[in-house]
Design an enzyme around this catalytic site. Structure first.
Site, PDB file in Angstrom:
ATOM      1  N   PHE A 214     -67.765  60.701   1.182  1.00 50.85           N
ATOM      2  CA  PHE A 214     -66.789  61.601   0.698  1.00 50.85           C
ATOM      3  C   PHE A 214     -65.843  60.850   0.186  1.00 50.85           C
ATOM      4  O   PHE A 214     -65.486  59.699   0.765  1.00 50.85           O
ATOM      5  CB  PHE A 214     -66.242  62.143   2.251  1.00 50.85           C
ATOM      6  CG  PHE A 214     -65.053  63.030   2.026  1.00 50.85           C
ATOM      7  CD1 PHE A 214     -65.316  64.184   1.113  1.00 50.85           C
ATOM      8  CD2 PHE A 214     -63.827  62.622   2.420  1.00 50.85           C
ATOM      9  CE1 PHE A 214     -63.945  65.113   1.094  1.00 50.85           C
ATOM     10  CE2 PHE A 214     -62.408  63.289   2.302  1.00 50.85           C
ATOM     11  CZ  PHE A 214     -62.822  64.518   1.351  1.00 50.85           C
ATOM     12  N   GLN A 215     -65.343  61.162  -1.001  1.00 44.25           N
ATOM     13  CA  GLN A 215     -64.246  60.819  -1.780  1.00 44.25           C
ATOM     14  C   GLN A 215     -64.587  59.275  -2.505  1.00 44.25           C
ATOM     15  O   GLN A 215     -63.789  58.595  -2.623  1.00 44.25           O
ATOM     16  CB  GLN A 215     -62.827  60.818  -1.043  1.00 44.25           C
ATOM     17  CG  GLN A 215     -62.401  62.224  -0.974  1.00 44.25           C
ATOM     18  CD  GLN A 215     -61.023  62.149  -0.456  1.00 44.25           C
ATOM     19  OE1 GLN A 215     -60.412  61.360   0.006  1.00 44.25           O
ATOM     20  NE2 GLN A 215     -60.374  63.336  -1.120  1.00 44.25           N
TER      21      GLN A 215
ATOM     22  N   GLU B  76     -51.335  61.860  -8.919  1.00 41.65           N
ATOM     23  CA  GLU B  76     -51.455  60.441  -9.451  1.00 41.65           C
ATOM     24  C   GLU B  76     -51.250  60.107 -11.046  1.00 41.65           C
ATOM     25  O   GLU B  76     -51.072  58.894 -11.204  1.00 41.65           O
ATOM     26  CB  GLU B  76     -52.813  59.878  -8.800  1.00 41.65           C
ATOM     27  CG  GLU B  76     -53.190  59.813  -7.438  1.00 41.65           C
ATOM     28  CD  GLU B  76     -53.576  61.256  -6.958  1.00 41.65           C
ATOM     29  OE1 GLU B  76     -53.651  62.271  -7.602  1.00 41.65           O
ATOM     30  OE2 GLU B  76     -54.033  61.220  -5.638  1.00 41.65           O
TER      31      GLU B  76
ATOM     32  N   LYS C 150     -61.738  50.534   2.706  1.00 43.62           N
ATOM     33  CA  LYS C 150     -60.750  50.788   3.994  1.00 43.62           C
ATOM     34  C   LYS C 150     -61.243  49.711   5.042  1.00 43.62           C
ATOM     35  O   LYS C 150     -60.161  49.274   5.557  1.00 43.62           O
ATOM     36  CB  LYS C 150     -61.205  52.174   4.314  1.00 43.62           C
ATOM     37  CG  LYS C 150     -60.356  52.689   5.561  1.00 43.62           C
ATOM     38  CD  LYS C 150     -60.570  54.218   5.841  1.00 43.62           C
ATOM     39  CE  LYS C 150     -59.693  54.386   7.140  1.00 43.62           C
ATOM     40  NZ  LYS C 150     -58.333  55.039   6.883  1.00 43.62           N
TER      41      LYS C 150
ATOM     42  N   MET D 144     -47.944  69.933 -33.225  1.00 44.79           N
ATOM     43  CA  MET D 144     -48.612  68.911 -33.937  1.00 44.79           C
ATOM     44  C   MET D 144     -49.978  69.758 -34.405  1.00 44.79           C
ATOM     45  O   MET D 144     -50.497  69.366 -35.583  1.00 44.79           O
ATOM     46  CB  MET D 144     -48.564  67.674 -33.353  1.00 44.79           C
ATOM     47  CG  MET D 144     -49.316  66.548 -34.473  1.00 44.79           C
ATOM     48  SD  MET D 144     -48.352  66.252 -35.727  1.00 44.79           S
ATOM     49  CE  MET D 144     -47.234  65.067 -35.435  1.00 44.79           C
TER      50      MET D 144
HETATM   51  C1  LIG Z   1     -53.824  65.493 -22.745  1.00 48.82           C
HETATM   52  C2  LIG Z   1     -53.775  65.517 -24.377  1.00 48.82           C
HETATM   53  N1  LIG Z   1     -54.551  66.940 -24.578  1.00 48.82           N
HETATM   54  C3  LIG Z   1     -54.614  66.893 -26.156  1.00 48.82           C
HETATM   55  C4  LIG Z   1     -53.653  66.415 -26.776  1.00 48.82           C
HETATM   56  C5  LIG Z   1     -53.634  66.882 -28.505  1.00 48.82           C
HETATM   57  N2  LIG Z   1     -52.535  67.131 -28.890  1.00 48.82           N
HETATM   58  C6  LIG Z   1     -51.870  66.169 -29.525  1.00 48.82           C
HETATM   59  S1  LIG Z   1     -49.994  66.934 -29.954  1.00 48.82           S
HETATM   60  C7  LIG Z   1     -50.501  68.221 -29.167  1.00 48.82           C
HETATM   61  C8  LIG Z   1     -49.522  69.391 -29.127  1.00 48.82           C
HETATM   62  C9  LIG Z   1     -48.340  68.937 -28.130  1.00 48.82           C
HETATM   63  O1  LIG Z   1     -47.307  70.116 -28.031  1.00 48.82           O
HETATM   64  P1  LIG Z   1     -46.128  70.012 -27.646  1.00 48.82           P
HETATM   65  O2  LIG Z   1     -46.030  69.133 -26.415  1.00 48.82           O
HETATM   66  O3  LIG Z   1     -45.597  71.330 -27.486  1.00 48.82           O
HETATM   67  O4  LIG Z   1     -45.419  69.182 -28.877  1.00 48.82           O
HETATM   68  P2  LIG Z   1     -45.074  69.460 -30.233  1.00 48.82           P
HETATM   69  O5  LIG Z   1     -45.984  68.966 -31.326  1.00 48.82           O
HETATM   70  O6  LIG Z   1     -45.000  71.128 -30.100  1.00 48.82           O
HETATM   71  O7  LIG Z   1     -43.967  68.982 -30.412  1.00 48.82           O
HETATM   72  C10 LIG Z   1     -51.596  68.434 -28.666  1.00 48.82           C
HETATM   73  C11 LIG Z   1     -52.438  69.548 -27.997  1.00 48.82           C
HETATM   74  C12 LIG Z   1     -53.109  65.170 -26.403  1.00 48.82           C
HETATM   75  N3  LIG Z   1     -52.518  64.415 -27.344  1.00 48.82           N
HETATM   76  N4  LIG Z   1     -53.137  64.936 -25.385  1.00 48.82           N
END
Ligand SMILES: Cc1ncc(C[n+]2csc(CCOP(=O)(O)OP(=O)(O)O)c2C)c(N)n1
Ligand SMILES: [Mg+2]
Lengths: 565, 160
Positions: free
Chosen positions: A111-112, A49, A161, A479
């Site tokens: 349920f659900q 989803e 539903k 990041m």
């Molecule tokens: C759902 C979610 N969980 C955690 C984060 C925190 N977060 C921000 S950037 C990042 C790293 C993303 O890694 P990647 O996709 O490999 O991108 P890169 O920065 O290496 O280009 C994280 C964990 C987020 N933004 N979204």
């Protein structure tokens, strides 16, 4: 004519000109799915989803139309919540239909069953629980109206539903008027006159454009204003593409990872025209230091955005397009004869801004044998001539895409700005490709984020969507690693992705094509080949592992305190 | 500073939680809250008293207006208005205390609405200040319980 609730829903979607629904079935929506084949709607079956809701969001961002998502009750609905919040933070018009347990069971922990109206109250523009089939047509009309007008946003309709099965006479309202909802589109003429006045007097003006410019289709009006009045333009992440990046007045994105020129220009301007934007903390940096020398004019359709974070000298509640048209009227009607032309009046300022641009442009160190992510984005930009639809995941990949791709027109850059949702980019690309079958759609991805909705490869392959995924693979949650490097003594806790799938094999396992690039000399040829392939493709680009995004303004610092390369 | 907000809303399920959720979600403070029907069948009036500086209260008012179920928000602070709150108090009034409690009831123009052997229930209407003063005075006799409606308020008519 008498119809069931399920039929009323589908017939109303048809009347709202919906052509595609992104969804995932379940017990509480079977009645709707049972009727779906009888209606001229395409259904895209996502594999999760979250994929469905992001795809509906991507469709909306790429097309400017309302995206529609259909999921079942309980876990189907909660799985959609991240995507609803993503659309809410970025003001994207989406209508979400969730199935619900039959009305007599509501409140019984059936349920659900989940109180999805309660759960999504703070992350929807509005939401409804429809308990009587006779209310349904009116609610759908309102939902589409609310999603698309004013400051757009997601609207959720929870449909039990038994209401889907109940019958009633169907009549779809032609027009709509809500006594408690009347967004202001037209600006107050007095405020517009004041803006024209300060603009004529300004010596160092800058336009700071936000997503509202794109939402209100005011890109051309903005270009007119900037060029005719010779005002440099910066924009937020949400507004990239609202002004062509190859124009000399463009100074780049501002904020935490903004360009040196943009952050300097906004900090030294004497007049800021903030249009369709909300002074987010990622843009302003330390508030008390932000734009201390400037008069601030703020135009937004949402009154709550104005005076929320920064004091504003001239507030204007209006739709960006209506405002820009009114301002144009003013500026064209009364050219002050004795006043020097804008180019002359702003000459010194334009010179200063141009010097900032050449002094410290976005740059990176090209030496060494590793592939630089910035180079990859530059190649993508060159190969596609700035004409592709670029979606992004979240993290460094997102910032490099924002910085190094030359966006030329609105709705070319699709990214989760406000919520920063990893996993957004790929399903959003699927939605964008559905909206724009003739455009090249590329998800600039990170190796971490892409795994959050990787299951949608099946969706892309199933519907023959030639979406391209370019993974800037650094083997890190890059990041977060960058923050750890700079502010946490290189304590790379939980950010190294030691175990990763072979993305080439993974693509092939799903029936897509896969490439891996490790040599800088091959980047261009492999990307060109991948882009020419009429199918879903993953290009896994192994990049310099510890490359950082620069400039960077540390959180909480003034935006002039940039860490450059 | 304390502000009294009058909020006219659609009378439909979930409206109260939209308003309450807005306050809790954005860290605003609700001091009192009163909701009741109006003369128009499908509209309710909420009266909220809240605390905050000008900028915060301006945001609160705008955020309330932004709710799709809100028709009108008026900040009655700084506007000529009347404000009232009703309170019930259960006061210890055994033996010799009773006469003195009744004298205070009289001075404050309260009503005794329930009498028992050892206690009285008193009904009082007034401003927050008046209610506060009464509580102070009755405290030494022993207040066993109070129930308050929260403030309601209305703009005064034109005087010129
Ligand atoms: C759902 C979610 N969980 C955690 C984060 C925190 N977060 C921000 S950037 C990042 C790293 C993303 O890694 P990647 O996709 O490999 O991108 P890169 O920065 O290496 O280009 C994280 C964990 C987020 N933004 N979204
Ligand atoms: Mg990564």
């Amino acid at each position: 004519m008498e119809l069931t609730g399920a039929q009323i829903l589908l017939e109303s979607l048809r009347r709202e000109d919906v052509d595609v629904v992104f969804g995932f079935p379940g017990g509480a929506v079977i009645d709707i799915y049972d009727q779906l084949p009888n209606y001229p709607l395409r259904h895209v079956l996502a594999r999760h989803e979250q994929g469905a809701i992001h795809a509906a969001d991507g469709y909306a961002r790429a097309s400017g139309r309302v995206g529609v998502c259909l999921v079942t009750s309980g876990p189907g609905a909660t799985n959609a919540v991240t995507g609803i919040a993503t659309a809410y933070m970025d003001s994207v018009p989406v209508v979400v239909i969730t199935g619900q347990v039959p009305t007599p069971l509501i409140g019984n922990d059936a349920f659900q069953e989940v109180d999805i109206v309660g759960i999504t109250r703070p992350c929807t523009k509005h939401n409804y629980l429809v308990k009587d089939v006779r209310d349904l047509a009116g609610v759908i009309k309102e939902a589409f109206y609310l999603a698309a007008t004013g400051r757009p946003g997601p609207v959720l309709i929870d449909l039990p539903k038994d209401v889907q099965q109940a019958r009633c006479e169907y009549k779809y309202p032609k027009t709509i008027k809500m006594r408690s909802y009347n967004p202001t589109y037209t600006p107050n003429p007095k405020q517009v006159a004041k803006v024209a006045d300060v603009l004529r007097k300004a010596k160092k003006p800058i336009i700071y454009a936000g997503g509202g410019v794109i939402a209100s289709t005011a890109g051309d009006d903005l270009v007119w204003l900037a060029r005719s009045q010779q005002i440099p333009v910066t924009a937020t992440l949400m507004a990239l593409g609202c002004f062509p990046a190859n124009d000399s007045l463009w100074v780049g994105m501002l904020g935490m990872h903004g360009t040196y020129a943009a952050n300097m220009a906004i900090s030294h301007a004497d007049l800021i025209l903030a249009i369709g934007t909300r002074f987010d903390d990622r843009v302003t940096g330390k508030l008390s230091e932000f734009a201390k020398n400037a008069k601030i004019v703020h135009i937004d359709i949402d009154p709550t955005s104005i005076q929320k974070n920064v004091p504003v000298h001239i507030p204007v509640v209006a739709d960006c397009k209506s405002f820009l048209a009114a301002l144009r009227g003013h500026l064209e009607a009364a050219p002050a004869e004795d006043a020097p032309a804008p180019a002359e009046r702003h000459a010194a300022w334009l010179g200063t801004v141009a010097a900032w641009k050449t002094e410290k442009p976005l740059t990176y160190d090209q030496n060494g044998g590793a592939i630089k992510p910035q180079y990859v984005v530059e190649v993508i930009s060159r190969l596609t001539k700035g004409e592709a639809v670029i979606t992004t995941e979240v993290g460094q990949n997102q910032m490099w895409a924002a910085q190094f791709y030359q966006f030329l027109r609105p709705r070319s850059f699709i990214s989760s700005g406000g919520l920063g949702t990893m996993g957004f980019g790929f399903p959003a690309a699927i939605g964008a490709q559905m909206a724009c079958p003739d455009r090249l759609v590329i998800d600039v991805a990170g190796d971490g984020s892409i795994q959050m909705c990787i299951q949608e490869l099946a969706t892309a392959v199933c519907y023959d969507l030639p979406v391209k995924i370019v993974i800037l693979n650094n083997g890190y949650l890059g990041m977060v690693r960058q923050w750890q490097e700079l502010f946490y003594k290189k304590n790379y806790c939980a950010t190294c992705l030691d175990v990763a799938p072979d993305f080439v094999k993974l693509a092939e396992a799903y029936g897509a094509a896969g490439y891996r690039v490790t040599d800088p000399a091959q980047v261009e040829s492999v990307l060109a080949e991948a882009f020419a392939l009429p199918k879903t493709v993953i290009v896994d680009v192994v990049i310099d592992r510890e490359e950082n995004v620069a400039p960077m303004v540390p959180a909480g610092k003034s935006i002039t305190e940039m860490i450059l390369v | 500073m304390r502000h009294i907000l009058s909020i006219l809303v659609e009378d439909e399920p979930g409206v109260l939680s939209r308003v309450a959720g807005l306050f809790s979600g954005r860290g605003y403070n609700i001091e009192t809250l009163n909701v009741a029907p109006t003369l128009t069948e499908d509209l309710s009036m909420m009266t909220i008293t809240t605390e905050g500086d000008e900028a915060i209260v301006e945001q609160i008012v705008k955020q309330l207006r932004k709710l799709v179920t809100t028709l009108k928000v008026v900040d009655l602070t700084g506007v000529k208005s009347v404000e009232r709150e009703m309170m019930l108090l259960r006061v210890d009034a055994e033996g010799s205390k009773r006469a003195e409690v009744l004298r205070i009831v009289d001075i404050f123009r309260c009503k005794v609405v329930d009498v028992s052997l050892d206690e009285l229930i008193i009904e009082v209407t007034g401003t927050q200040d008046k209610l506060g003063a009464l509580i102070n005075l009755l405290q030494r006799f022993g207040i066993k319980e109070i129930a308050r409606t929260g403030a309601v308020a209305m703009r005064r008519g034109m005087q010129e």
